[in-house]
Design a protein around this motif. Structure first.
Motif, mmCIF file in Angstrom:
data_model
loop_
_atom_site.group_PDB
_atom_site.id
_atom_site.type_symbol
_atom_site.label_atom_id
_atom_site.label_comp_id
_atom_site.label_asym_id
_atom_site.label_seq_id
_atom_site.Cartn_x
_atom_site.Cartn_y
_atom_site.Cartn_z
ATOM 1 N N ILE A 132 0.836 -1.202 0.000
ATOM 2 C CA ILE A 132 0.000 0.000 0.000
ATOM 3 C C ILE A 132 0.867 1.246 0.000
ATOM 4 N N ASN A 133 1.982 1.203 0.702
ATOM 5 C CA ASN A 133 2.897 2.355 0.736
ATOM 6 C C ASN A 133 3.352 2.749 -0.667
ATOM 7 N N VAL A 134 3.699 1.750 -1.474
ATOM 8 C CA VAL A 134 4.188 2.010 -2.828
ATOM 9 C C VAL A 134 3.072 2.582 -3.694
ATOM 10 N N VAL A 135 1.880 2.005 -3.589
ATOM 11 C CA VAL A 135 0.736 2.498 -4.367
ATOM 12 C C VAL A 135 0.399 3.933 -3.948
ATOM 13 N N ALA A 136 0.435 4.194 -2.647
ATOM 14 C CA ALA A 136 0.131 5.533 -2.137
ATOM 15 C C ALA A 136 1.121 6.554 -2.697
ATOM 16 N N LYS A 137 2.391 6.177 -2.750
ATOM 17 C CA LYS A 137 3.408 7.081 -3.288
ATOM 18 C C LYS A 137 3.183 7.344 -4.770
ATOM 19 N N LEU A 174 -9.430 2.573 3.247
ATOM 20 C CA LEU A 174 -10.330 2.134 2.173
ATOM 21 C C LEU A 174 -10.201 0.646 1.875
ATOM 22 N N ASN A 175 -8.987 0.108 2.041
ATOM 23 C CA ASN A 175 -8.741 -1.291 1.644
ATOM 24 C C ASN A 175 -8.637 -2.254 2.807
ATOM 25 N N GLY A 176 -8.558 -1.732 4.022
ATOM 26 C CA GLY A 176 -8.454 -2.602 5.181
ATOM 27 C C GLY A 176 -7.178 -3.417 5.184
ATOM 28 N N ILE A 177 -6.107 -2.850 4.610
ATOM 29 C CA ILE A 177 -4.825 -3.548 4.515
ATOM 30 C C ILE A 177 -3.745 -2.661 5.115
ATOM 31 N N SER A 178 -2.849 -3.255 5.890
ATOM 32 C CA SER A 178 -1.729 -2.510 6.450
ATOM 33 C C SER A 178 -0.856 -1.970 5.328
ATOM 34 N N LYS A 181 1.953 -4.351 4.339
ATOM 35 C CA LYS A 181 1.650 -5.729 3.964
ATOM 36 C C LYS A 181 1.786 -5.915 2.453
ATOM 37 N N LEU A 182 2.382 -7.037 2.057
ATOM 38 C CA LEU A 182 2.606 -7.314 0.633
ATOM 39 C C LEU A 182 1.286 -7.617 -0.067
ATOM 40 N N ILE A 183 1.113 -6.995 -1.244
ATOM 41 C CA ILE A 183 -0.083 -7.223 -2.062
ATOM 42 C C ILE A 183 0.341 -8.028 -3.290
ATOM 43 N N ALA A 184 -0.447 -9.045 -3.610
ATOM 44 C CA ALA A 184 -0.096 -9.925 -4.737
ATOM 45 C C ALA A 184 -0.278 -9.209 -6.070
ATOM 46 N N LYS A 185 0.382 -9.702 -7.085
ATOM 47 C CA LYS A 185 0.245 -9.185 -8.445
ATOM 48 C C LYS A 185 -1.211 -9.295 -8.898
ATOM 49 N N ASN A 186 -1.684 -8.295 -9.651
ATOM 50 C CA ASN A 186 -3.046 -8.229 -10.206
ATOM 51 C C ASN A 186 -4.137 -8.050 -9.144
ATOM 52 N N VAL A 241 -6.635 -2.505 -5.873
ATOM 53 C CA VAL A 241 -6.534 -1.583 -4.740
ATOM 54 C C VAL A 241 -7.549 -0.467 -4.955
ATOM 55 N N ILE A 242 -8.401 -0.236 -3.960
ATOM 56 C CA ILE A 242 -9.397 0.839 -4.056
ATOM 57 C C ILE A 242 -8.691 2.184 -3.896
ATOM 58 N N LEU A 243 -8.940 3.095 -4.836
ATOM 59 C CA LEU A 243 -8.372 4.436 -4.792
ATOM 60 C C LEU A 243 -9.459 5.438 -4.392
ATOM 61 N N PRO A 244 -9.111 6.537 -3.746
ATOM 62 C CA PRO A 244 -10.130 7.481 -3.261
ATOM 63 C C PRO A 244 -10.663 8.446 -4.317
#
Length: 502
Positions: free
Chosen positions: A373-378, A390-394, A397-402, A405-408
């Motif tokens: 999530i940190n990378v996506v947020a950046k 929004l995603n209920g994910i730390s 925490k590693l997110i799998a390929k594909n 991710v909910i964006l605001p």
């Protein structure tokens, strides 16, 4: 669900209310403009120019002080009932020479008067037009907090009565709070909401801050200077100059030009705003006062969907609620009191009160590879905490390929449209330079290398940087920084500084 029509405030916002109305009397016919409604001169018949000591005595044993010049008030707790007479400005033929903050007529004030009467005339007219919308509201809040009405001219100087005004120092709103001061005085500032843009909440916060500053200094000129520059800078200026007289401080180098000009600017705006006819501002088309109703809506309410159901333009919702930064109510709020156009509250009660307007139309991003999530947020310049919620994910925490991710952002929105302009703002060049400088210092301190017993020094020249000095002298940059931390850590180097190089 209550309707608050602020139209009535136009008639309530006179210069002195019942608590101060007995201070002085006036036989002048009142002007219809909102600024002048606040400026009805508290004097006896203006033709006779009665002296302050001859004014009508206050009723109900109320103590009154009418001052001529000067900013010092002996009894701060009663400052909202003081009257100041402007002297020495007879050449202006003013219809109103009375103020409830100190106003003088000197060269700095004349400079600002000249500016707003010539090159800046259009700006003053625009500020005054907006004042029709906000002055009654601001004046009532100032009055409720025991403060002088004429402090509205401080807001006029700060923002021109523009709720979305933003400075290079990240000050925002009618009263131009920086984030730290805004939070200290109870304003919520985050990704979803910025209460510095709320005319009611920001004015309440400004009232608390101004009252604190006045209690600290006992002087409106110094209090205003501190509002602009910060207490720390003003305190240092007073300490170094050995005077707390604002006009003497302006003769020294301890206050920046912006602050030296700030107080006379407020005074010039007050003189103009309370004497519109005297200066030929008779054709200003004042905006109507704020008029709205309120409804309570749950957190995460989709404002676009709600506006469609209420049959109002969503831009009206944003206009009435400038503190809301996004298209849905902050999700962490249980309920939110939303301002809506008058009549929309009836529609809401009849058709929509039980409907669910929870935001669901979010854009989604499919991760091209495993990420966090940190990378996506950046990538999208969003605070990680927003995506976490929004995603209920730390965020780590590693997110799998594909994985989606909910964006605001709302479906169909361009993420570079005005609503998200704050995500793409670049700091001014000097701000970026200072950030780079601090980063340099931090990296150098980590290296630990320094000159043990300096014997050779370099005098900083105009245009020098630490990097340039390093190249000139052959001293490694980190060594140069660590050997001069007392000089370079607190501020950027200046011409004339002595830097150890050997």
């Amino acid at each position: 669900m209550n309707r608050y029509s602020l139209l009535v405030l136009l008639f309530a916002a006179v210069f002195f209310t019942s608590s101060c109305s007995s201070l002085l009397t006036s036989t002048r016919q009142s002007d219809s403009s909102p600024l002048v409604k606040l400026s009805q001169e508290a004097e006896s018949q203006s033709q006779s120019e009665t002296k302050p000591e001859q004014q009508t005595k206050p009723q109900n044993n109320q103590k009154t002080v009418v001052m001529v010049g000067g900013a010092r008030i002996s009894e701060p707790e009663n400052h909202n009932c003081k009257v100041y007479l402007l002297e020495g400005a007879e050449e202006l033929n003013l219809e109103n020479r009375y103020f409830d903050i100190p106003v003088v007529y000197n060269d700095p004030v004349k400079k600002w008067l000249n500016y707003y009467l010539k090159r800046g005339r259009t700006y003053f007219e625009i500020y005054s037009e907006r004042g029709g919308r906000y002055v009654p509201l601001l004046a009532k809040i100032l009055e409720d907090n025991g403060l002088p009405h004429d402090l509205i001219y401080l807001a006029m100087a700060e923002s021109g009565f523009q709720t979305k005004a933003k400075s290079h120092a990240r000050a925002v709103g009618l009263w131009q709070f920086i984030p730290s001061t805004g939070r200290i005085y109870g304003l919520k500032i985050d990704w979803y909401i910025d209460e510095r843009r709320d005319p009611v909440k920001s004015t309440i916060a400004a009232s608390r801050y101004l009252k604190k500053l006045y209690d600290d200094y006992g002087d409106w000129e110094i209090a205003a200077a501190a509002y602009n520059a910060g207490e720390g800078k003003v305190n240092r200026a007073i300490r170094n100059s050995k005077t707390d007289d604002f006009w003497k401080l302006t003769k020294r180098r301890y206050l920046k030009a912006e602050t030296r000009n700030y107080v006379p600017k407020i005074m010039a705006l007050a003189i103009l705003g309370k004497n519109l006819k005297s200066f030929g501002f008779e054709d200003i088309e004042f905006h109507g006062p704020l008029d709205y109703a309120e409804i309570d809506v749950p957190g995460k309410t989709d404002l676009v969907a709600l506006a469609e159901e209420l049959k109002v333009d969503v831009e009206e919702i944003y206009y009435l609620n400038p503190e809301l930064l996004r298209w849905y109510i902050p999700p962490y709020m249980e309920t939110y009191r939303l301002k809506v156009p008058v009549g929309a509250e009836v529609v809401y009660k009849e058709c929509c009160e039980e409907k669910d307007f929870t935001a669901t139309a979010f854009q989604r991003y499919k991760t091209p590879s495993a990420t966090t999530i940190n990378v996506v947020a950046k990538k999208f310049r969003i605070q990680p905490s927003v995506l976490e919620g929004l995603n209920g994910i730390s965020a780590r925490k590693l997110i799998a390929k594909n994985q989606e991710v909910i964006l605001p952002f709302r479906e169909g929105q361009n993420i570079k449209e005005a609503m998200y302009a704050d995500l793409y703002e670049r700091p001014r060049r000097h701000v970026r330079a200072r950030a780079s400088y601090k980063k340099q210092i931090k990296m150098a301190k980590a290296s630990g290398q320094k000159i043990a017993n300096p014997k050779e020094y370099y005098t900083v020249q105009k245009g020098d940087t630490l990097w340039k000095i390093s190249k000139k002298t052959g001293t490694p940059l980190n060594v140069l920084i660590n050997s001069n931390l007392s000089s370079v850590e607190c501020r950027m180097i200046r011409k004339g500084d002595k830097i150890a190089v050997r």
